[in-house]
Design a protein around this motif. Structure first.
Motif, short mmCIF file in Angstrom:
data_model
loop_
_atom_site.label_atom_id
_atom_site.label_comp_id
_atom_site.label_asym_id
_atom_site.label_seq_id
_atom_site.Cartn_x
_atom_site.Cartn_y
_atom_site.Cartn_z
N MET A 1 117.85 -11.56 -71.62
CA MET A 1 117.19 -10.34 -71.30
C MET A 1 117.14 -9.78 -69.78
N THR A 2 117.54 -8.44 -69.74
CA THR A 2 117.90 -8.06 -68.27
C THR A 2 116.59 -7.83 -67.32
N LYS A 3 116.52 -8.28 -66.36
CA LYS A 3 115.64 -8.08 -65.56
C LYS A 3 115.27 -6.56 -64.75
N ALA A 4 113.91 -6.16 -65.22
CA ALA A 4 113.84 -4.80 -64.44
C ALA A 4 113.71 -4.98 -63.19
N LYS A 5 114.30 -3.68 -62.40
CA LYS A 5 114.28 -3.67 -60.87
C LYS A 5 113.79 -2.69 -60.28
N LYS A 6 113.14 -2.71 -59.32
CA LYS A 6 112.36 -1.51 -58.77
C LYS A 6 113.36 -0.53 -58.02
N ILE A 7 113.03 0.72 -58.32
CA ILE A 7 113.82 1.81 -57.52
C ILE A 7 112.89 2.45 -56.41
N ASP A 8 113.61 2.49 -55.12
CA ASP A 8 112.92 3.14 -54.00
C ASP A 8 112.45 4.48 -54.07
N LYS A 9 111.57 4.98 -53.26
CA LYS A 9 111.14 6.26 -53.61
C LYS A 9 112.52 7.50 -53.30
N SER A 10 113.10 7.42 -52.37
CA SER A 10 114.18 8.29 -52.03
C SER A 10 115.53 8.35 -53.13
N THR A 11 115.57 7.35 -53.78
CA THR A 11 116.40 7.22 -54.92
C THR A 11 115.91 7.96 -56.16
N ILE A 12 114.54 7.56 -56.51
CA ILE A 12 113.69 8.48 -57.64
C ILE A 12 113.98 9.91 -57.38
N GLU A 13 113.59 10.16 -55.97
CA GLU A 13 113.41 11.64 -55.84
C GLU A 13 115.08 12.33 -56.24
N ALA A 14 115.96 11.49 -55.63
CA ALA A 14 117.33 12.16 -55.80
C ALA A 14 117.73 12.00 -57.44
N ILE A 15 117.41 11.27 -58.29
CA ILE A 15 117.46 11.06 -59.65
C ILE A 15 116.75 12.17 -60.36
N LYS A 16 115.53 12.64 -59.95
CA LYS A 16 114.55 13.72 -60.34
C LYS A 16 115.42 15.01 -60.19
N LYS A 17 116.07 15.14 -58.84
CA LYS A 17 116.61 16.33 -58.64
C LYS A 17 117.93 16.44 -59.30
N LEU A 18 118.60 15.55 -59.70
CA LEU A 18 119.92 15.57 -60.35
C LEU A 18 119.44 15.90 -62.21
N LEU A 19 118.19 15.29 -62.45
CA LEU A 19 117.96 15.27 -63.96
C LEU A 19 117.03 16.89 -64.30
N GLN A 20 116.94 17.74 -63.10
CA GLN A 20 116.05 18.79 -63.24
C GLN A 20 116.37 19.65 -64.61
N GLU A 68 104.01 -9.51 -72.03
CA GLU A 68 105.01 -9.77 -71.21
C GLU A 68 105.62 -8.19 -70.72
N ASN A 69 106.12 -7.67 -71.72
CA ASN A 69 106.86 -6.28 -71.79
C ASN A 69 105.75 -5.19 -71.22
N GLU A 70 104.63 -5.20 -71.60
CA GLU A 70 103.74 -4.36 -71.41
C GLU A 70 103.30 -4.52 -69.78
N GLU A 71 103.24 -5.51 -69.40
CA GLU A 71 102.94 -5.86 -67.88
C GLU A 71 104.01 -5.53 -67.12
N MET A 72 105.21 -5.93 -67.45
CA MET A 72 106.35 -5.41 -66.74
C MET A 72 106.56 -3.97 -66.59
N ARG A 73 106.15 -3.28 -67.66
CA ARG A 73 106.40 -1.62 -67.59
C ARG A 73 105.18 -1.12 -66.84
N GLU A 74 103.92 -1.74 -66.48
CA GLU A 74 102.74 -1.23 -65.77
C GLU A 74 103.56 -1.50 -64.32
N ARG A 75 104.21 -2.69 -63.97
CA ARG A 75 104.88 -2.59 -62.70
C ARG A 75 105.90 -1.60 -62.08
N TRP A 76 106.42 -1.01 -63.11
CA TRP A 76 107.28 0.01 -62.85
C TRP A 76 106.56 1.17 -62.26
#
Length: 76
Positions: A1-20, A68-76
């Motif tokens: 199973m692939t481990k979830a990775k946290k994305i920093d705020k500036s990257t999220i904002e850039a992704i949101k802008k690209l996906l508008q 476990e999956n629900e806890e992992m999603r909450e941490r995202w």
């Protein structure tokens, strides 16, 4: 199973802008398939989905896996 990775705020904002242009909301959850160049709506796994693999894992393990999956999603 692939481990979830946290994305920093500036990257999220850039992704949101690209996906508008896809009219996504902040509360939306999506899956981006890089290989096939598609975006799909994220569907939360239900216990019935887990029970579909009943022969593969025990009922107890299915419940643990769901938690476990629900806890992992909450941490995202």
């Amino acid at each position: 199973m692939t481990k979830a990775k946290k994305i920093d705020k500036s990257t999220i904002e850039a992704i949101k802008k690209l996906l508008q242009k896809y009219d996504l909301q902040d509360e939306d959850r999506i899956v981006i398939d890089m290989k096939n160049s598609i975006i799909t709506e994220y569907e939360k796994t239900s216990i019935s989905d887990l029970m579909g693999i009943r022969g593969t894992i025990s009922d107890e393990r299915a419940q643990e896996w769901l938690k476990e999956n629900e806890e992992m999603r909450e941490r995202w």
